[in-house]
Every structure is written in structure tokens, then in C-alpha cells.
Write an enzyme that holds these catalytic residues in place. Sequence first.
Site, PDB file in Angstrom:
ATOM      1  CG  PHE A 217       7.644  -1.627   1.138  1.00 41.27           C
ATOM      2  CD1 PHE A 217       8.924  -1.614   1.690  1.00 41.27           C
ATOM      3  CD2 PHE A 217       6.804  -2.692   1.452  1.00 41.27           C
ATOM      4  CE1 PHE A 217       9.344  -2.635   2.537  1.00 41.27           C
ATOM      5  CE2 PHE A 217       7.220  -3.712   2.301  1.00 41.27           C
ATOM      6  CZ  PHE A 217       8.501  -3.671   2.845  1.00 41.27           C
TER       7      PHE A 217
ATOM      8  CE  LYS B 131      -0.699   2.460  -6.060  1.00 37.84           C
ATOM      9  NZ  LYS B 131      -0.058   2.480  -4.718  1.00 37.84           N
TER      10      LYS B 131
ATOM     11  CD  GLU C 159       0.090   2.857  -0.235  1.00 45.08           C
ATOM     12  OE1 GLU C 159       0.734   2.353  -1.189  1.00 45.08           O
ATOM     13  OE2 GLU C 159      -0.966   2.368   0.217  1.00 45.08           O
TER      14      GLU C 159
ATOM     15  CB  SER D 178       1.046  -8.952  -0.150  1.00 44.40           C
ATOM     16  OG  SER D 178       0.041  -7.980  -0.269  1.00 44.40           O
TER      17      SER D 178
ATOM     18  CB  CYS E 151       9.764 -11.217  -3.303  1.00 45.89           C
ATOM     19  SG  CYS E 151      10.661 -10.893  -4.795  1.00 45.89           S
TER      20      CYS E 151
ATOM     21  CD  GLU F 158       5.989 -12.437   1.767  1.00 45.42           C
ATOM     22  OE1 GLU F 158       4.885 -11.888   1.640  1.00 45.42           O
ATOM     23  OE2 GLU F 158       6.901 -12.327   0.928  1.00 45.42           O
TER      24      GLU F 158
HETATM   25  P1  NAD Z   1       1.321  -4.661  -0.876  1.00 42.68           P
HETATM   26  O1  NAD Z   1       0.569  -5.793  -1.473  1.00 42.68           O
HETATM   27  O2  NAD Z   1       0.881  -4.134   0.442  1.00 42.68           O
HETATM   28  O3  NAD Z   1       1.298  -3.390  -1.863  1.00 42.68           O
HETATM   29  C1  NAD Z   1       1.639  -3.502  -3.229  1.00 42.68           C
HETATM   30  C2  NAD Z   1       0.880  -2.438  -4.024  1.00 42.68           C
HETATM   31  O4  NAD Z   1      -0.524  -2.679  -3.898  1.00 42.68           O
HETATM   32  C3  NAD Z   1       1.124  -1.014  -3.520  1.00 42.68           C
HETATM   33  O5  NAD Z   1       1.278  -0.158  -4.630  1.00 42.68           O
HETATM   34  C4  NAD Z   1      -0.134  -0.697  -2.737  1.00 42.68           C
HETATM   35  O6  NAD Z   1      -0.467   0.672  -2.760  1.00 42.68           O
HETATM   36  C5  NAD Z   1      -1.205  -1.512  -3.437  1.00 42.68           C
HETATM   37  N1  NAD Z   1      -2.279  -1.932  -2.539  1.00 42.68           N
HETATM   38  C6  NAD Z   1      -2.199  -2.102  -1.206  1.00 42.68           C
HETATM   39  N2  NAD Z   1      -3.392  -2.508  -0.730  1.00 42.68           N
HETATM   40  C7  NAD Z   1      -4.227  -2.621  -1.773  1.00 42.68           C
HETATM   41  C8  NAD Z   1      -5.596  -3.027  -1.922  1.00 42.68           C
HETATM   42  N3  NAD Z   1      -6.328  -3.413  -0.878  1.00 42.68           N
HETATM   43  N4  NAD Z   1      -6.132  -3.016  -3.156  1.00 42.68           N
HETATM   44  C9  NAD Z   1      -5.400  -2.647  -4.231  1.00 42.68           C
HETATM   45  N5  NAD Z   1      -4.104  -2.254  -4.142  1.00 42.68           N
HETATM   46  C10 NAD Z   1      -3.518  -2.253  -2.937  1.00 42.68           C
HETATM   47  O7  NAD Z   1       2.849  -5.103  -0.841  1.00 42.68           O
HETATM   48  P2  NAD Z   1       4.070  -4.376  -0.143  1.00 42.68           P
HETATM   49  O8  NAD Z   1       3.954  -4.538   1.332  1.00 42.68           O
HETATM   50  O9  NAD Z   1       4.266  -3.026  -0.700  1.00 42.68           O
HETATM   51  O10 NAD Z   1       5.284  -5.280  -0.686  1.00 42.68           O
HETATM   52  C11 NAD Z   1       5.699  -6.468  -0.078  1.00 42.68           C
HETATM   53  C12 NAD Z   1       5.093  -7.685  -0.734  1.00 42.68           C
HETATM   54  O11 NAD Z   1       5.443  -7.716  -2.105  1.00 42.68           O
HETATM   55  C13 NAD Z   1       5.620  -8.986  -0.155  1.00 42.68           C
HETATM   56  O12 NAD Z   1       4.554  -9.893  -0.067  1.00 42.68           O
HETATM   57  C14 NAD Z   1       6.643  -9.450  -1.168  1.00 42.68           C
HETATM   58  O13 NAD Z   1       6.899 -10.833  -1.181  1.00 42.68           O
HETATM   59  C15 NAD Z   1       5.982  -9.009  -2.421  1.00 42.68           C
HETATM   60  N6  NAD Z   1       6.953  -8.892  -3.516  1.00 42.68           N
HETATM   61  C16 NAD Z   1       6.883  -9.831  -4.501  1.00 42.68           C
HETATM   62  C17 NAD Z   1       7.789  -9.782  -5.543  1.00 42.68           C
HETATM   63  C18 NAD Z   1       7.718 -10.786  -6.652  1.00 42.68           C
HETATM   64  O14 NAD Z   1       8.258 -10.511  -7.700  1.00 42.68           O
HETATM   65  N7  NAD Z   1       7.073 -11.918  -6.471  1.00 42.68           N
HETATM   66  C19 NAD Z   1       8.767  -8.780  -5.588  1.00 42.68           C
HETATM   67  C20 NAD Z   1       8.800  -7.848  -4.555  1.00 42.68           C
HETATM   68  C21 NAD Z   1       7.875  -7.915  -3.525  1.00 42.68           C
END
Ligand code: NAD
Length: 503
Positions: free
Chosen positions: A149, A173, A176, A226, A281, A383
Site C-alpha cells: 500500500f 495485483k 487492496e 511485509s 521501507c 518493524e
Molecule cells: P503486506 O505484506 O500486508 O501486503 C503486500 C501485498 O501482499 C498486498 O498486495 C497484499 O494484498 C498481499 N497480501 C497480504 N496478505 C497476504 C497473504 N496472507 N498472502 C498473500 N498475499 C498477501 O504489506 P503492506 O502493509 O501493504 O506494505 C507494507 C510493508 O511493505 C512493510 O513491511 C514495508 O516495509 C514493506 N515494503 C518493503 C519495501 C521494500 O522494497 N523492501 C518497499 C515498500 C514496502
Amino acid sequence: MREIPHFIGGNQVTGTSGLFSDIYNPNTGEVQARVQLATEAEVADAVASAQAAFPAWSATNPQRRARVLFNFKRLLEDHIDELAELLSLEHGKVVADSKGDVQRGIDVVEFACGIPHLQKGEYTEGAGPGIDVYSMRQPLGVVAGITPFNFPAMIPCWMFSVAIACGNTFILKPSEKDPSVPLRLVELLHEAGAPEGVLNLINGDKISVDALLTHPAVRALSFVGSSDIAQYVYATGTAHGKRVQAMGGAKNHGIIMPDCNMEQAVKDIVGAAYGSAGERCMALPVAVTVGQKTGDEFVERMLDAARALKIGTSTDADAHYGPVVSAAHKAKVENYIQMGVDEGAELKLDGRGHTLQGHENGYFIGPSLFDHVKPGMRSYEEEIFGPVLQVIRAETLEEAVRLPSNHQYGNGTAIFTSNGRVAREFAAQVNVGMVGINVPIPVPVSYHTFGGWKRSAFGDTNQHGPEGVKFWTKIKTITQRWPSPAEGGGDIGDQAFIIPTMG
Ligand code: NAD
């Protein structure tokens, strides 16, 4: 109520699952739209559309593919205000910061415009008698990207602009939580001339992600989110024979040396710790001060700087940062603040209970600052992803460098110093993927490459830059010989049974 659809085969497609996820306005806590969540069959439709588009798109010469991206870049520039406002209303970051999110995406599109040059192979004339060797980088086929997000413009652009420039067809994808900007990006790419099916978008949750991870036609998958989910995506995708890169969470440390320009360091770190409500991040949520005097001065100045911050709605042009993305995320950040208190860290500034008049149901959190945080505390090891700065006191540089090096995450880190030798040594020794020297958020430019180490990234190829081109292509190496009729067709000599050497 506004409904956000999928985009398959060049058109918006209304989902049939009957499943939705609410999209909130983080400034008010109100539901402003809902997004359709795809079924496995709808994901399969998107894959079929990308498969149908692949033969023609991969056969389109790279210069023509680049022209679509040039048009897309111009459209993104023309629409930057609209995109930034839409982004702010769903994410909660302030509009100027949202423009930065879009601009970082544009930068990668600009990089991808160079694909005719970037995708060139190599050639060796005369590698043996009458023998030449050359290589070509071919697209993989249907590929996919799953995005978080917190950068709904930049991160989709990291992935699909490079992937389609290389001749792949793509399924995005997005998160959401804020899917409107990704959908606009896909629409604009079509306006720029992308043929239908080249870029498809599926809205959804775990069901869609699992469908992409297991679909036999999806050849590669890029994920950002994450760490636990990144690890799951990496393990599942690779077990299904796909190439996977999966970027995860972070806990970036800034080392404050006694010889740094303290005024500048505080200015830099207040933005890096609290900007975008800490939902980056590459934020800098841990400051490691070296020496008692440095620590005391840093904490005192940082408290003044944090207290002076203006927290406002994402549309308030004077606000330094806006609300966090959701009520659940606000509760999570506030739980971590309580955890820090319970673990014995000294809470010097408490951002909990921050309200904004007229926006009492918005997801606002004021800046928090902890002093005397210690390794081993769960609130430090994990985090938080919120506007919380944790200060750790170290006595020596060696002790300070061990902290980011030993942490489970290894995305970014920074050092603030006026000593070039110390900075150089730090950059060489620290066990982290991206390093800033007097630069608090060292996100590399688009023609370099983005990626962390340890639990911040699974897989070994980074985003964008030449590494991105590598990830989205497979290399083929050709050894050719064109013997003259006089040379060929004789008896099979002994040489044919020996592994060929070019000696
Ligand atoms: P998230 O892991 O909740 O979601 C990321 C994606 O995974 C979304 O599209 C979501 O729909 C999907 N998803 C969620 N639950 C899932 C599951 N159980 N199985 C499969 N897919 C699933 O992350 P977020 O809250 O949207 O974003 C924040 C996180 O992203 C933080 O941890 C941040 O550090 C990380 N981030 C990392 C970078 C990097 O380049 N290292 C960059 C930006 C954000």
C-alpha cells in the site's frame, strides 16, 4: 458507492466474486469506495489475456516498445496532480509526498525507455576458428507483480515498466488498501498505446496472490510487502518453478557520529523518521548516537524538531505528514509504543491520542520518540512502520555498526559524519543492502538498483536498473560456425568425441 474493478484485455472488467474490500479515507475514517476481490477464475482470465498478447508484444521491436513508454512517461507527467491527489486520499500521505511517489515511478519509466540499448546482447567474433559467440536477452512470457500500500505509484512502475519494456506481458495485483492509482496507471499505459493484454490488473487478496503463485503460465513474480508474506511468496513461487524476487520489511538505522553536522543531521532525520507517518521501507526509525554528549544533544534537538511538526490531513498543504493508512495500522503502531514503554525504553514524546479538530475519526498519530532503546526489545527488533523514532546510545563506532549489521532486516542504513575515512569504512563493512552517507533515505536512482539484504529481500536480483532487466529476461548464448563446403561432410574424426575447446 464507487467500485474499483479489474482491468483485463484492455478494458475495465467488473468482478463477479461478490467479494469486496472497503477503501477508507484515512483523514476521516469513512468508507469512500470498495474494491472488487478476484476469484481464481478471474486471475486465470487475466493470465489468458496476457498469454494471448505475448507473441505479438515480444515480437515488437524494442524501439517500438520504448515508444509506448515514452508516451506513458509524458502522460504520467501530464496527470501528476490528479494522480497525487487520488493517492493522498486513499493512502494518507500529503500531496507533495504523493507527487514524489509518482515522480519516482516516472523515473523508472524513463529508465525503461532505454530498453533498445539495455536489452542488447554481447558478441565475440572469432571465439574459435570460424566461430562466433553471441548472447541475447529474451522475455520470460507472462509475469506478475504484487505491490504494497505504501508506494502505490512508484512500486508498480518499478515492476511493470521494466518487465513490459523487455517484451513480457504483465499482471499487476496492487494492494487492496489503495488500488485507484494503480488502476489509473494501467489505463494511462493503454492510452499511451500498449496493446490490449500487455498489462492487466487484478484486484484481490490472498486468493489472487495464491492463484498467481500457482498458475503454470506465470513465469516470474515480483513482490514487495511485509517480510513474512515475502518469504511465503518466495517459497511458494519458487516451489512452483517461478523466478521470484520478494522484498520485505525494514528497520533502518542512522548512525550519528560526534563529528557530524548536528543541525543538518536533525533536519534530515526528522523528515526520514516521521515523513509519510513513517510508512516507508526506507524510513529511518532508529538513530544510533555515538558517545554520551552526541546522544544528549541529538535527543534534545530532535525533541524540539518533532514537537514543531504539523500533522494534518493529506490534503493540507502545510502539513508535514498525514494520517496512517487504516484504523488497524494505527492500533498496531500504538501497541508498539505501549510495548516500548513496558520494555523499559524511555518515552520522551508520546504521539498516541493525537486528534485533529473536525477529523476526530481520522487515523492520526503524533510523533513519538524513545530514548535508551536496547537490542533485544521486541519493539526494536520488529518493524513498527509508524511515526516513531527509537534512539539507541552506543559508546563506539564499532558498537554502533554492529546494530544494523546484526538486525534481522537489512534494507537501508545511513551514517552522519564529516570523516570520509569513517564513512568509507562503514559503507564497506555494514551488513545492509543500501547505504547513505549524510543521506538519510538512500533510495538509489532508477538506473542503479533497489534491494535490501537479510529478511528485507528474498531472492537475489534487485528492482530496476540493469538488475531489473536481468530479472525480467532470460539469457540465451549462441555459438555459431558456418563451415565452407570444403571443410564439412568428411569422416567423423576423433575430435568429434572430445569436449570442444577453442584452444
Ligand atoms: P503486506 O505484506 O500486508 O501486503 C503486500 C501485498 O501482499 C498486498 O498486495 C497484499 O494484498 C498481499 N497480501 C497480504 N496478505 C497476504 C497473504 N496472507 N498472502 C498473500 N498475499 C498477501 O504489506 P503492506 O502493509 O501493504 O506494505 C507494507 C510493508 O511493505 C512493510 O513491511 C514495508 O516495509 C514493506 N515494503 C518493503 C519495501 C521494500 O522494497 N523492501 C518497499 C515498500 C514496502
